[in-house]
Design an enzyme around this catalytic site. Sequence first.
Site, PDB file in Angstrom:
ATOM      1  CG  ASP A   1       2.602  -9.310  -3.780  1.00 64.20           C
ATOM      2  OD1 ASP A   1       3.032  -9.971  -2.836  1.00 64.20           O
ATOM      3  OD2 ASP A   1       1.360  -9.312  -4.128  1.00 64.20           O
TER       4      ASP A   1
ATOM      5  NE  ARG B   1      -2.068  -2.092   3.102  1.00 60.82           N
ATOM      6  CZ  ARG B   1      -2.759  -2.415   4.213  1.00 60.82           C
ATOM      7  NH1 ARG B   1      -3.951  -2.142   4.816  1.00 60.82           N
ATOM      8  NH2 ARG B   1      -2.054  -3.131   5.170  1.00 60.82           N
TER       9      ARG B   1
ATOM     10  CE1 TYR C   1       0.441 -16.431  10.372  1.00 59.50           C
ATOM     11  CE2 TYR C   1      -0.271 -17.146  12.590  1.00 59.50           C
ATOM     12  CZ  TYR C   1       0.270 -16.250  11.917  1.00 59.50           C
ATOM     13  OH  TYR C   1       1.035 -15.246  12.578  1.00 59.50           O
TER      14      TYR C   1
HETATM   15  P1  NDP Z   1      -0.941  -6.621   9.844  1.00 57.87           P
HETATM   16  O1  NDP Z   1      -1.911  -6.895   8.889  1.00 57.87           O
HETATM   17  O2  NDP Z   1      -1.160  -5.387  10.744  1.00 57.87           O
HETATM   18  O3  NDP Z   1       0.362  -6.143   8.958  1.00 57.87           O
HETATM   19  C1  NDP Z   1       0.894  -6.895   7.890  1.00 57.87           C
HETATM   20  C2  NDP Z   1       1.955  -6.240   7.279  1.00 57.87           C
HETATM   21  O4  NDP Z   1       2.340  -7.190   6.271  1.00 57.87           O
HETATM   22  C3  NDP Z   1       1.280  -5.185   6.360  1.00 57.87           C
HETATM   23  O5  NDP Z   1       2.246  -4.044   6.245  1.00 57.87           O
HETATM   24  C4  NDP Z   1       1.210  -5.894   4.794  1.00 57.87           C
HETATM   25  O6  NDP Z   1       1.328  -4.661   4.074  1.00 57.87           O
HETATM   26  C5  NDP Z   1       2.385  -6.694   5.044  1.00 57.87           C
HETATM   27  N1  NDP Z   1       2.353  -7.728   3.701  1.00 57.87           N
HETATM   28  C6  NDP Z   1       1.247  -8.735   3.773  1.00 57.87           C
HETATM   29  N2  NDP Z   1       1.048  -9.402   2.607  1.00 57.87           N
HETATM   30  C7  NDP Z   1       1.990  -8.865   1.928  1.00 57.87           C
HETATM   31  C8  NDP Z   1       2.698  -8.755   0.487  1.00 57.87           C
HETATM   32  N3  NDP Z   1       2.290  -9.875  -0.341  1.00 57.87           N
HETATM   33  N4  NDP Z   1       3.681  -8.127   0.259  1.00 57.87           N
HETATM   34  C9  NDP Z   1       4.367  -7.067   0.924  1.00 57.87           C
HETATM   35  N5  NDP Z   1       3.816  -7.030   2.265  1.00 57.87           N
HETATM   36  C10 NDP Z   1       2.904  -7.614   2.516  1.00 57.87           C
HETATM   37  O7  NDP Z   1      -0.337  -7.689  10.560  1.00 57.87           O
HETATM   38  P2  NDP Z   1       0.751  -7.805  11.819  1.00 57.87           P
HETATM   39  O8  NDP Z   1       1.628  -6.276  11.947  1.00 57.87           O
HETATM   40  O9  NDP Z   1       0.189  -8.331  13.352  1.00 57.87           O
HETATM   41  O10 NDP Z   1       1.683  -9.032  11.155  1.00 57.87           O
HETATM   42  C11 NDP Z   1       3.163  -8.740  11.044  1.00 57.87           C
HETATM   43  C12 NDP Z   1       3.907  -9.916  11.371  1.00 57.87           C
HETATM   44  O11 NDP Z   1       3.524 -10.277  12.607  1.00 57.87           O
HETATM   45  C13 NDP Z   1       3.247 -11.228  10.635  1.00 57.87           C
HETATM   46  O12 NDP Z   1       4.182 -11.856  10.124  1.00 57.87           O
HETATM   47  C14 NDP Z   1       2.291 -11.827  11.422  1.00 57.87           C
HETATM   48  O13 NDP Z   1       2.422 -13.126  11.143  1.00 57.87           O
HETATM   49  C15 NDP Z   1       3.413 -11.854  12.669  1.00 57.87           C
HETATM   50  N6  NDP Z   1       2.244 -11.978  14.031  1.00 57.87           N
HETATM   51  C16 NDP Z   1       1.357 -11.272  14.403  1.00 57.87           C
HETATM   52  C17 NDP Z   1       0.590 -11.324  15.391  1.00 57.87           C
HETATM   53  C18 NDP Z   1      -0.625 -10.698  15.900  1.00 57.87           C
HETATM   54  O14 NDP Z   1      -1.377 -11.172  16.724  1.00 57.87           O
HETATM   55  N7  NDP Z   1      -0.853  -9.814  15.150  1.00 57.87           N
HETATM   56  C19 NDP Z   1       1.125 -12.476  16.384  1.00 57.87           C
HETATM   57  C20 NDP Z   1       2.348 -13.023  15.947  1.00 57.87           C
HETATM   58  C21 NDP Z   1       3.123 -12.880  14.806  1.00 57.87           C
HETATM   59  P3  NDP Z   1       0.591  -4.412   2.754  1.00 57.87           P
HETATM   60  O15 NDP Z   1      -0.744  -5.118   2.870  1.00 57.87           O
HETATM   61  O16 NDP Z   1       0.593  -3.049   2.410  1.00 57.87           O
HETATM   62  O17 NDP Z   1       1.195  -5.170   1.569  1.00 57.87           O
HETATM   63  C1  8X3 Z   2      -0.587 -14.622  15.435  1.00 62.67           C
HETATM   64  C2  8X3 Z   2      -1.003 -15.184  16.501  1.00 62.67           C
HETATM   65  O1  8X3 Z   2      -2.455 -17.157  17.602  1.00 62.67           O
HETATM   66  O2  8X3 Z   2      -3.497 -15.842  16.048  1.00 62.67           O
HETATM   67  O3  8X3 Z   2       0.488 -15.276  14.719  1.00 62.67           O
HETATM   68  O4  8X3 Z   2      -1.772 -17.356  15.379  1.00 62.67           O
HETATM   69  S1  8X3 Z   2      -2.241 -16.489  16.347  1.00 62.67           S
END
Ligand code: NDP
Ligand code: 8X3
Length: 253
Positions: free
Chosen positions: A60, A35, A153
């Site tokens: 992407d 984005r 996942y």
């Molecule tokens: P968000 O959805 O808030 O952010 C995800 C980010 O990943 C966005 O900036 C998005 O950017 C980017 N992203 C997703 N797909 C793509 C793509 N194809 N190309 C480029 N960028 C991409 O989620 P979180 O901040 O929570 O997640 C961040 C990380 O933390 C992830 O790896 C998630 O698995 C991990 N995580 C999250 C937890 C939670 O509970 N929230 C817990 C544990 C781990 P855009 O869409 O603009 O491309």
């Molecule tokens: C994100 C946390 O527990 O939904 O990684 O998988 S959980």
Amino acid sequence: MNKIALITGATAGIGQATAQVLGKNGFDLILTGRRKDRLEELKEGLAKESDCRIITLNFDIRNLDETTKAFDSLPEEWKAIDVLVNNAGLAVGLEPIQEGVVDDWERMIDTNVKGLLYITRLVSPQMVKRGSGHIVNISSIAGREAYANGNVYCATKHAVQALTQGMRIDLLHHGIKVSSVAPGAVNTEFSLVRFKGNENKANDVYKGFTPLYAEDIAETILFIVTRPSHVNIDDVLIMPTAQAFSRGFHKED
Ligand code: NDP
Ligand code: 8X3
């Protein structure tokens, strides 16, 4: 000169908070995501609050060609990345394996595993050349244990754990640190993405307890990447106080 940090997935949640925290603590930033408007907004905001230099790259991460072109477009001195935060990732869907949506599986595998590998393959040779660098992979509690309907996942995050260990071994003799941060529930756009825009379902995930906030993870990453050169924080599991395991919450009405 400031150290340079490349953060994938900086348009939301943990990546965005990490950009803000590292930017205010002396790092120059390369911020990536799909984005473009969000990247520009973040850049403008940070420029007012800190004096860090920022480059945004809009691509992407599932597309190797786009990812390579974006990396190649960096000015030569910016390719000397000190810290790579492999954060971009997502969960899509929450179905038992026999009802799983193959397209959802592919989105998760392509982003969380293959995307992480693509960018690491581009950045790590520069680190090896300089004999220094730090890679921080964002894993999850889902990388430590599987839970009902989390199948694919959880598999991608187990892969992130294995890759963290493998990278650390391969890069050991090159002076490069590799760490992983595995959070429990963090209130970001994660659940909105998982439930394909269903706000009620997404909000329910964080009801009745205090989840982690993206800033909690960003502060942890800052701590990890600012240890002295002889110290590596290998793996951090960071949970809300009200969460003992993947699906083990203390919730109040
Ligand atoms: P968000 O959805 O808030 O952010 C995800 C980010 O990943 C966005 O900036 C998005 O950017 C980017 N992203 C997703 N797909 C793509 C793509 N194809 N190309 C480029 N960028 C991409 O989620 P979180 O901040 O929570 O997640 C961040 C990380 O933390 C992830 O790896 C998630 O698995 C991990 N995580 C999250 C937890 C939670 O509970 N929230 C817990 C544990 C781990 P855009 O869409 O603009 O491309
Ligand atoms: C994100 C946390 O527990 O939904 O990684 O998988 S959980």
